[in-house]
Design a protein around this motif. Sequence first.
Motif, PDB file in Angstrom:
ATOM      1  N   SER A  48       0.813  -1.220   0.000  1.00 13.53           N
ATOM      2  CA  SER A  48       0.000   0.000   0.000  1.00 13.53           C
ATOM      3  C   SER A  48       0.846   1.269   0.000  1.00 13.53           C
ATOM      4  CB  SER A  48      -0.935   0.008   1.212  1.00 13.53           C
ATOM      5  OG  SER A  48      -0.193  -0.021   2.422  1.00 13.53           O
ATOM      6  N   TYR A 215      -4.107   2.974   1.404  1.00 17.46           N
ATOM      7  CA  TYR A 215      -4.583   1.893   0.534  1.00 17.46           C
ATOM      8  C   TYR A 215      -4.253   2.256  -0.912  1.00 17.46           C
ATOM      9  CZ  TYR A 215      -7.710  -1.610  -1.509  1.00 17.46           C
ATOM     10  OH  TYR A 215      -8.226  -2.675  -2.211  1.00 17.46           O
ATOM     11  N   ALA A 309     -11.590   0.025   2.275  1.00 14.14           N
ATOM     12  CA  ALA A 309     -10.943  -0.670   1.163  1.00 14.14           C
ATOM     13  C   ALA A 309     -11.968  -1.076   0.108  1.00 14.14           C
ATOM     14  CB  ALA A 309     -10.190  -1.893   1.680  1.00 14.14           C
TER      15      ALA A 309
END
Length: 325
Positions: A48, A215, A309
């Motif tokens: 990430s 993310y 996410a």
Amino acid sequence: MTSLSLAGAPVIDVREITIRFGRLTAVDGVSLAVGHGEVFGLLGPNGSGKTTLIRALCGLIPLAGGSASVLGRDATRESEAVRSMIGYMSQKFALYEDLTARENLDFYSGIYGLSALRARARQAELIDRLGLGPHLAKRGSQLSGGWKQRLALACALLHSPRLVFLDEPTAGIDPVARRDLWDLLFQLAAEDVTLFVTTHYMDEAERCGRVGYLYQGKLLAVGTPLELTRWPGVTPPGARRVEVLSEDPSAALAVLHDHAGVHQATIFGRAVRAIVDASLSDRALAGELPGAEIRATSPSLEDVFVALARAREHDDRGQPAGVMP
């Protein structure tokens, strides 16, 4: 998500930074600020951009855009000054395994330019504080995971930095060593040492003063654990969260998965946590789960990050984001 207002100049001040490796954008327009004595946790899946972000803040990776200030210095233009003022613990044991613990301490004392007198005094202080005394004659390769991390922390603290970066410091060590290491970190924070920690463990994230979720190179949320878990977007409109306590959680999970009024469900120990229609009563649900206890529950940090996410994935596919802040 709203970020905590920081008093005075921040220790870390990141503004819209972007980091690229060729065509790959590893960090994309990230902004955040970390205050004095704060324990800031950065979470995110592998790949990430967490380690890349830390390396940039340490002045090891150039920025493609934006700016980063660390302890009042520009992380790119004044990288050597930044590195002399910070401590860094990598996610893997980065000391010399063929040297003893004492020899590692001596080597890093020299790297940091400590005088012989200052090095011995500081080493004695850290050896006592971290309990390294019985292990000084052991080579790095002979130390357990927990003692390796204590030695790595001691080496990172030799020059008395006011900011320490810890990249997954408890990965691969046992729960007792994990707790002991966090106790030591909180002692440092109480002394106004700022800690920037990456972790995969939700219980560790909950120990942090504030948490950020990275993310696919983007910072999706920043806030205190309480702020994040109270964010209304983590539970869909018209739904609520329940916990089902059952002697057979696997069987309860199967029933919940087949129920039209259940949005999602997952097992936590001997309980099943689920998102259900707000109109679905506990009594109606209990009728299909004989012997089970049903009670309302609040979202966890894990719930928050899963929701973020999934929302990001939907957004990337051109679908409505739904729960994005």
